[in-house]
Enzyme design. Sequence first.
Site, mmCIF file in Angstrom:
data_model
loop_
_atom_site.group_PDB
_atom_site.id
_atom_site.type_symbol
_atom_site.label_atom_id
_atom_site.label_comp_id
_atom_site.label_asym_id
_atom_site.label_seq_id
_atom_site.Cartn_x
_atom_site.Cartn_y
_atom_site.Cartn_z
ATOM 1 N N TYR A 45 -5.454 8.845 -7.912
ATOM 2 C CA TYR A 45 -6.032 7.552 -8.296
ATOM 3 C C TYR A 45 -5.297 7.041 -9.525
ATOM 4 O O TYR A 45 -4.676 7.821 -10.253
ATOM 5 C CB TYR A 45 -7.543 7.677 -8.592
ATOM 6 C CG TYR A 45 -7.880 8.542 -9.787
ATOM 7 C CD1 TYR A 45 -8.003 8.012 -11.076
ATOM 8 C CD2 TYR A 45 -8.055 9.923 -9.640
ATOM 9 C CE1 TYR A 45 -8.293 8.813 -12.170
ATOM 10 C CE2 TYR A 45 -8.346 10.738 -10.726
ATOM 11 C CZ TYR A 45 -8.463 10.179 -11.983
ATOM 12 O OH TYR A 45 -8.748 10.967 -13.069
ATOM 13 N N ARG A 120 -7.560 24.034 -17.080
ATOM 14 C CA ARG A 120 -8.501 23.629 -16.041
ATOM 15 C C ARG A 120 -7.924 23.940 -14.668
ATOM 16 O O ARG A 120 -6.765 23.612 -14.399
ATOM 17 C CB ARG A 120 -8.760 22.124 -16.146
ATOM 18 C CG ARG A 120 -9.923 21.632 -15.291
ATOM 19 C CD ARG A 120 -10.022 20.126 -15.356
ATOM 20 N NE ARG A 120 -11.347 19.619 -15.015
ATOM 21 C CZ ARG A 120 -11.576 18.369 -14.611
ATOM 22 N NH1 ARG A 120 -10.584 17.505 -14.523
ATOM 23 N NH2 ARG A 120 -12.800 17.971 -14.322
ATOM 24 N N ASP A 245 -18.229 12.495 -20.254
ATOM 25 C CA ASP A 245 -17.306 12.247 -19.142
ATOM 26 C C ASP A 245 -16.616 10.884 -19.262
ATOM 27 O O ASP A 245 -16.037 10.383 -18.295
ATOM 28 C CB ASP A 245 -17.987 12.374 -17.778
ATOM 29 C CG ASP A 245 -16.983 12.349 -16.635
ATOM 30 O OD1 ASP A 245 -15.874 12.880 -16.805
ATOM 31 O OD2 ASP A 245 -17.297 11.776 -15.579
HETATM 32 C C1 0GY Z 1 -14.242 14.242 -14.212
HETATM 33 C C2 0GY Z 1 -14.416 13.987 -12.813
HETATM 34 C C3 0GY Z 1 -13.518 13.465 -11.950
HETATM 35 C C4 0GY Z 1 -12.127 13.348 -12.187
HETATM 36 C C5 0GY Z 1 -11.374 14.252 -12.818
HETATM 37 O O1 0GY Z 1 -9.367 15.239 -13.363
HETATM 38 C C6 0GY Z 1 -9.904 14.254 -12.856
HETATM 39 O O2 0GY Z 1 -9.276 13.316 -12.386
HETATM 40 O O3 0GY Z 1 -11.919 15.268 -13.446
HETATM 41 C C7 0GY Z 1 -14.006 13.044 -10.649
HETATM 42 O O4 0GY Z 1 -13.382 12.156 -10.020
HETATM 43 O O5 0GY Z 1 -15.037 13.576 -10.178
HETATM 44 O O6 0GY Z 1 -14.648 15.289 -14.695
HETATM 45 O O7 0GY Z 1 -13.642 13.401 -14.887
#
Ligand code: 0GY
Length: 290
Positions: A45, A120, A245
């Site tokens: 994205y 992560r 978040d």
């Molecule tokens: C969050 C959740 C999302 C995205 C990511 O690394 C990321 O792109 O973590 C999500 O889309 O659920 O923790 O930011």
Amino acid sequence: MDADYLPFHANPKKPDFLVPAGAVDAHCHVFGPAAQFPYHPKRKYTPCDASKDQLFALRDYLGFSRNVIVQASCHGTDNAALVDALNSAGELARGVAVVDPAITEVELKEMDAAGVRAVRFNFVKRLVDTTPREVFLSIAEKIKPLGWHIVVYFEAPDLKDLIPFLNELNTTIVVDHMGRPDVTKGVDHPDFQRFVNLMRDNDKVWTKVSCPERLTQQAPDYSDVVPYMRALVETFPDRVLWGTDWPHPNMKSHTPDDGALVDVIPQIAVTEELQQKLLIDNPMRLYWER
Ligand code: 0GY
């Protein structure tokens, strides 16, 4: 940014809940700015830019003192925007990186000096291509000398299959967003109890009681997610973290108001003692003390 991407809230409310001095927002991101820190070519994205200065302004506005900034998938394994934000924040931020197995000891040490304290491992298929478990295990070996821990992101249906791997890591693990339970099922449902039992059986597992906005069908009060968060805070008061978040990537249902998210805290940590652990003692122990 993607055509259907919802930017973060431009004007969040001032929280009614008075955040205690020294509180840590233990899950947030910086995105770009793309002109300085381009998004990864293999990203799933493209977000709207969300700069370190905007993050630090939100921290102050909401009444928080510190941030734990998590590398998001749209930046892949290029941690430059994260490290830049950490270098600006100094003692006021720590970081969670995403690294390639080819990363060198020198590069790891540089990130450690900037404030990175974890890597992560992302298992969410809409966000990343699958990484073989041997690769994750080799990264886990590489970070051991630094004393870093591992943050894992997965969705509830994947937990059963992941439990042996998580236990095999044999290190401190922080599970993002309570392992993303299906909150229509109820706290007592075997699926959520599987996660509770993982935390009970393995005292190295922590979790973030975060992201009601992603799990809810009852925005904006998130009352359907509160029981899950509260159950974890009360059962494992020393192994829970909280985060906004921000800037809430990939939200489709609504744009969360960060002030309203802060107002959920006294419903999930109902005493000052639990709030102190959730917002200060736990994140300080995990990310600041060595
Ligand atoms: C969050 C959740 C999302 C995205 C990511 O690394 C990321 O792109 O973590 C999500 O889309 O659920 O923790 O930011």
